[in-house]
Design a protein around this motif. Structure first.
Motif, PDB file in Angstrom:
ATOM      1  N   PHE A  95       0.834  -1.204   0.000  1.00 41.74           N
ATOM      2  CA  PHE A  95       0.000   0.000   0.000  1.00 41.74           C
ATOM      3  C   PHE A  95       0.870   1.256   0.000  1.00 41.74           C
ATOM      4  N   LEU A  96       1.916   1.253   0.820  1.00 43.05           N
ATOM      5  CA  LEU A  96       2.799   2.420   0.888  1.00 43.05           C
ATOM      6  C   LEU A  96       3.529   2.641  -0.428  1.00 43.05           C
ATOM      7  N   ARG A  97       3.989   1.575  -1.043  1.00 43.13           N
ATOM      8  CA  ARG A  97       4.672   1.697  -2.341  1.00 43.13           C
ATOM      9  C   ARG A  97       3.731   2.280  -3.397  1.00 43.13           C
ATOM     10  N   LYS A  98       2.503   1.773  -3.441  1.00 41.99           N
ATOM     11  CA  LYS A  98       1.524   2.288  -4.406  1.00 41.99           C
ATOM     12  C   LYS A  98       1.223   3.753  -4.147  1.00 41.99           C
ATOM     13  N   LEU A  99       1.114   4.108  -2.879  1.00 41.11           N
ATOM     14  CA  LEU A  99       0.824   5.492  -2.516  1.00 41.11           C
ATOM     15  C   LEU A  99       1.956   6.422  -2.967  1.00 41.11           C
ATOM     16  N   GLU A 100       3.182   5.969  -2.798  1.00 41.00           N
ATOM     17  CA  GLU A 100       4.332   6.791  -3.191  1.00 41.00           C
ATOM     18  C   GLU A 100       4.430   6.948  -4.708  1.00 41.00           C
ATOM     19  N   ARG A 101       3.982   5.926  -5.427  1.00 40.72           N
ATOM     20  CA  ARG A 101       4.046   5.982  -6.909  1.00 40.72           C
ATOM     21  C   ARG A 101       2.888   6.779  -7.496  1.00 40.72           C
ATOM     22  N   ALA A 102       1.800   6.877  -6.752  1.00 39.29           N
ATOM     23  CA  ALA A 102       0.605   7.554  -7.268  1.00 39.29           C
ATOM     24  C   ALA A 102       0.838   9.062  -7.364  1.00 39.29           C
ATOM     25  N   VAL A 103       0.190   9.643  -8.320  1.00 38.29           N
ATOM     26  CA  VAL A 103       0.262  11.095  -8.475  1.00 38.29           C
ATOM     27  C   VAL A 103      -0.616  11.727  -7.406  1.00 38.29           C
ATOM     28  N   PRO A 104      -0.078  12.711  -6.675  1.00 38.30           N
ATOM     29  CA  PRO A 104      -0.882  13.334  -5.587  1.00 38.30           C
ATOM     30  C   PRO A 104      -2.111  14.054  -6.087  1.00 38.30           C
TER      31      PRO A 104
END
Length: 104
Positions: A95-104
């Motif tokens: 989840f954290l990895r996906k969150l970091e890769r996602a555009v804010p």
């Protein structure tokens, strides 16, 4: 089910398991803000409850609070590692990895 759990809370029963049940129920129902409220109380009562941290992050993210989700999952990782909860640790890492890769 949620009504029964809310009745228990109204009658004075308040513990991490009840709050987890309410949080999960509201998350499943799409009421992310209310889910986050109950899951937040759950981890206040039991900071080692790694499954609650995981769902708290999901509820916060669904409510639009990316920073809150990131914080919940980071704290949840610590709790999962302390408890040896490998599954929750793996999920929150993803989840954290996906969150970091996602555009804010």
């Amino acid at each position: 089910m949620l009504d029964s759990l809310e009745n228990l809370l109204a009658k004075g029963t308040d513990n991490a398991l009840l709050r987890f049940g309410l949080g999960k129920g509201y998350l499943d129902a799409g009421d992310n803000a209310r889910a986050a409220q109950h899951l937040g109380r759950c981890v206040e009562q039991d900071p080692t409850y790694s499954a609650a941290w995981k769902l708290l992050g999901k509820a916060l993210l669904a409510a639009g609070d990316r920073d809150g989700a990131r914080s919940a999952w980071a704290r949840g990782l610590d709790a999962a590692r302390d408890r040896g909860d490998k599954q929750a640790e793996k999920e929150m890492t993803v989840f954290l990895r996906k969150l970091e890769r996602a555009v804010p």
